[in-house]
Enzyme design. Structure first.
Site, PDB file in Angstrom:
ATOM      1  N   LYS A 182       1.098  79.527  15.330  1.00  7.74           N
ATOM      2  CA  LYS A 182       0.626  78.326  14.632  1.00  7.74           C
ATOM      3  C   LYS A 182      -0.679  77.913  15.317  1.00  7.74           C
ATOM      4  O   LYS A 182      -0.705  77.020  16.160  1.00  7.74           O
ATOM      5  CB  LYS A 182       1.695  77.232  14.713  1.00  7.74           C
ATOM      6  N   GLU A 219       4.752  83.595   2.166  1.00  8.70           N
ATOM      7  CA  GLU A 219       5.076  82.159   2.258  1.00  8.70           C
ATOM      8  C   GLU A 219       4.024  81.351   1.520  1.00  8.70           C
ATOM      9  O   GLU A 219       3.089  81.909   0.947  1.00  8.70           O
ATOM     10  CB  GLU A 219       5.162  81.735   3.726  1.00  8.70           C
ATOM     11  N   ARG A 279       8.408  76.334  19.909  1.00 12.76           N
ATOM     12  CA  ARG A 279       7.469  77.160  19.126  1.00 12.76           C
ATOM     13  C   ARG A 279       6.041  76.975  19.626  1.00 12.76           C
ATOM     14  O   ARG A 279       5.256  77.930  19.647  1.00 12.76           O
ATOM     15  CB  ARG A 279       7.567  76.815  17.630  1.00 12.76           C
TER      16      ARG A 279
HETATM   17  N1  PXG Z   1       4.298  78.315   7.091  1.00 12.35           N
HETATM   18  C1  PXG Z   1       3.130  77.840   7.555  1.00 12.35           C
HETATM   19  C2  PXG Z   1       1.930  78.689   7.485  1.00 12.35           C
HETATM   20  C3  PXG Z   1       3.076  76.554   8.109  1.00 12.35           C
HETATM   21  O1  PXG Z   1       1.926  76.081   8.593  1.00 12.35           O
HETATM   22  C4  PXG Z   1       5.435  76.298   7.636  1.00 12.35           C
HETATM   23  C5  PXG Z   1       5.418  77.583   7.117  1.00 12.35           C
HETATM   24  C6  PXG Z   1       6.716  75.539   7.708  1.00 12.35           C
HETATM   25  O2  PXG Z   1       7.199  75.500   9.037  1.00 12.35           O
HETATM   26  P1  PXG Z   1       8.063  74.282   9.569  1.00 12.35           P
HETATM   27  O3  PXG Z   1       8.396  74.669  10.945  1.00 12.35           O
HETATM   28  O4  PXG Z   1       7.212  73.059   9.482  1.00 12.35           O
HETATM   29  O5  PXG Z   1       9.257  74.189   8.691  1.00 12.35           O
HETATM   30  C7  PXG Z   1       4.241  75.757   8.137  1.00 12.35           C
HETATM   31  C8  PXG Z   1       4.199  74.361   8.691  1.00 12.35           C
HETATM   32  C9  PXG Z   1      -0.020  69.920   7.955  1.00 12.35           C
HETATM   33  C10 PXG Z   1       1.318  70.487   8.253  1.00 12.35           C
HETATM   34  O6  PXG Z   1      -0.471  69.091   8.703  1.00 12.35           O
HETATM   35  C11 PXG Z   1       1.519  71.862   8.262  1.00 12.35           C
HETATM   36  C12 PXG Z   1       2.786  72.361   8.548  1.00 12.35           C
HETATM   37  C13 PXG Z   1       3.814  71.507   8.817  1.00 12.35           C
HETATM   38  C14 PXG Z   1       3.582  70.129   8.826  1.00 12.35           C
HETATM   39  C15 PXG Z   1       2.339  69.623   8.530  1.00 12.35           C
HETATM   40  O7  PXG Z   1      -0.616  70.320   6.945  1.00 12.35           O
HETATM   41  N2  PXG Z   1       2.959  73.715   8.530  1.00 12.35           N
END
Ligand code: PXG
Length: 290
Positions: free
Chosen positions: A149, A182, A50
């Site tokens: 991201k 989301e 990703r």
């Molecule tokens: N939507 C958004 C906008 C995200 O930033 C997810 C969904 C979930 O995706 P994953 O692949 O993690 O299942 C995310 C993930 C942090 C932090 O440091 C942010 C995320 C994941 C881990 C830590 O705040 N975002």
């Protein structure tokens, strides 16, 4: 703790980047949040995949190969003595001049930090969380695509502030058409009549790796999973609701916009998926200490 910056490991106090880095000046860069469980980096390949897609979408050429990034991530965990924790992998456009032009940035920077994270208070995992829909809508595909991201999280941070101002920990973001997209750093699922629904990626959801893991776990347990457009009506009438994310893991939601969801307690299907997820983390992932 040892921090990886551009091929070298340094102590936390020495882990510094330039004020001319466009990651800082313009949010020009991409990142990943990854977890380690039981001495293994969970879904590492998927996260690095990703990262490459995010980088490609912003025309940022990563200065390391896929294999080298995987190895550096595992090595950062090893050097920091992590068995369970959180890994933040950041790639910035690099040092440039003032002014947006990314062509002035010759060398992208790669930063890897392995530490701890606690996104939500522990008790909410047992009790379930209250969330609210917020006025800030998810970025349009035609603007910064929400699948990227990127280091530009202000859209989500504003939504988070709105949720906090409403006295809750997390927001549900709708898209510009009013469909559910989301959370600010997590995907959303509902359970209805034993089947799961989660918004389609085109609604403005990130291609969540935990989302995909949960879809696979649910299907392996014989549950139907669909990805229809969802409205607030669908959330309010759900039997169960939960959020998924690397940071959040799986967290039950019991109230949305002040309305009780289902019984007002974390539901049985959510609880089962939480168990299955944690079981999976014991066996899946790149070993840190082989
Ligand atoms: N939507 C958004 C906008 C995200 O930033 C997810 C969904 C979930 O995706 P994953 O692949 O993690 O299942 C995310 C993930 C942090 C932090 O440091 C942010 C995320 C994941 C881990 C830590 O705040 N975002």
């Amino acid at each position: 703790m040892k921090i990886f910056i551009d091929g070298k490991f340094c102590d936390e106090s020495e882990a510094k980047i330039s004020v001319f880095d466009h990651g800082l000046l313009y949010g020009d860069g991409v990142f990943e949040g990854i977890r380690a469980y039981h001495g293994r980096v969970f879904k590492l390949k998927e996260h690095i995949d990703r990262l490459f897609y995010s980088a490609k979408a912003i025309l940022l050429e990563l200065p390391m190969s896929h294999a080298a990034l995987m190895a550096a991530t595992v090595e950062t965990c090893r050097q920091s003595g992590i068995t369970d924790g959180y890994i933040r992998l950041v790639v910035t456009r690099g040092v440039g001049t003032l002014g947006l032009n990314p062509n002035r940035c010759k060398n992208p920077s790669v930063i890897i930090i392995a530490d701890k994270i606690q996104v939500y208070p522990k008790e909410l995992y047992d009790r379930g969380m209250d969330i609210v829909t917020v006025p800030t809508v998810r970025n349009l595909h035609s603007a910064v695509n929400p699948a990227i991201k990127s280091l530009n999280y202000l859209n989500n941070i504003l939504a988070k502030i709105e949720a906090n101002n409403a006295g809750v920990e997390e927001a549900v973001m709708l898209n510009s058409e009013g469909y559910v997209a989301e959370g600010t750093a997590d995907n959303i699922f509902i359970v209805r009549n034993g089947a799961l629904c989660t918004p389609p990626l085109a609604a403005g959801a990130l291609y969540g790796i935990t989302r995909q893991t949960v879809i696979e776990l649910a299907e392996a347990a014989g549950r139907k999973v669909t990805e229809p457009n969802l409205t607030r009506y669908d959330l309010f009438n759900a039997d169960e609701c939960f959020l998924t994310g690397t940071g959040a893991e799986l967290i039950p939601v019991v109230k949305i916009d002040g309305r009780v969801i289902g019984t007002g307690q974390p539901g049985p299907i959510t609880r089962q998926l939480v168990q299955n997820y944690h079981a999976l983390t014991k066996t899946v992932g790149e070993p840190i200490y082989p």
